[in-house]
Write a protein that holds these residues in place. Sequence first.
Motif, short mmCIF file in Angstrom:
data_model
loop_
_atom_site.label_atom_id
_atom_site.label_comp_id
_atom_site.label_asym_id
_atom_site.label_seq_id
_atom_site.Cartn_x
_atom_site.Cartn_y
_atom_site.Cartn_z
N MET A 1 0.80 -1.38 -0.12
CA MET A 1 0.17 0.20 -0.07
C MET A 1 1.08 1.21 0.02
O MET A 1 1.80 1.37 0.63
CB MET A 1 -0.84 -0.15 1.34
N ALA A 2 0.44 1.99 -0.68
CA ALA A 2 1.26 3.34 -0.98
C ALA A 2 1.34 4.36 0.36
O ALA A 2 0.38 4.21 1.17
CB ALA A 2 0.86 4.11 -2.11
N PRO A 24 -1.93 6.18 -8.59
CA PRO A 24 -1.44 5.09 -7.67
C PRO A 24 -0.60 4.16 -8.46
O PRO A 24 0.15 3.56 -7.31
CB PRO A 24 -2.96 4.31 -8.19
N TYR A 25 -0.36 4.10 -9.39
CA TYR A 25 0.80 3.40 -10.07
C TYR A 25 2.05 3.75 -9.52
O TYR A 25 3.13 3.02 -8.90
CB TYR A 25 0.93 3.16 -11.46
N GLU A 28 2.57 3.58 -5.52
CA GLU A 28 3.00 2.26 -5.12
C GLU A 28 4.28 1.84 -5.52
O GLU A 28 5.12 1.32 -4.75
CB GLU A 28 1.94 1.14 -5.78
N ARG A 29 4.97 1.92 -6.74
CA ARG A 29 6.39 1.83 -7.22
C ARG A 29 7.22 2.72 -6.12
O ARG A 29 8.14 2.27 -5.65
CB ARG A 29 6.59 2.27 -8.74
N SER A 31 6.67 3.64 -3.18
CA SER A 31 6.40 2.98 -1.82
C SER A 31 7.30 1.82 -1.61
O SER A 31 8.01 1.44 -0.77
CB SER A 31 5.32 2.87 -1.21
N GLU A 32 7.41 1.11 -2.80
CA GLU A 32 8.21 -0.26 -2.64
C GLU A 32 9.51 0.16 -2.54
O GLU A 32 10.35 -0.49 -2.03
CB GLU A 32 7.88 -1.07 -4.16
N CYS A 51 7.44 9.56 -0.30
CA CYS A 51 6.59 8.74 -1.45
C CYS A 51 6.18 9.63 -2.44
O CYS A 51 6.41 9.43 -3.74
CB CYS A 51 5.52 8.06 -0.65
#
Length: 106
Positions: A1-2, A24-25, A28-29, A31-32, A51
């Motif tokens: 989750m971001a 969102p994409y 999420e990247r 955050s990863e 983020c």
Amino acid sequence: MAYADYTFYTAEFYGKKISETDYPYFAERSSEYLDSLNFAETDEISLAKACCACADIMYSVQPENQISSEKVGDYSVNYSAAQTDVADVLLKTASRYLNLRSVGWI
């Protein structure tokens, strides 16, 4: 989750580069990526800002966002090559918000 949603991106971080559909994409990247770093405990706001900042960078380096010139008659588009190493830029950006533990990263 971001770590940050689009509302935070626009209202708190004042981000403007990424559309609500694309956010969102990239969040999420981002955050990863942040999860892969070794950083000291930090507050939620700093993590959310990191983020957003990293998502902006990831979005900006997409080929379709690197147009250096465009011609209309006999349609032609030229893309500029990235001038900097994206990994270094991401690391430096994250370090503005997070206390990175590993010596020699920055």
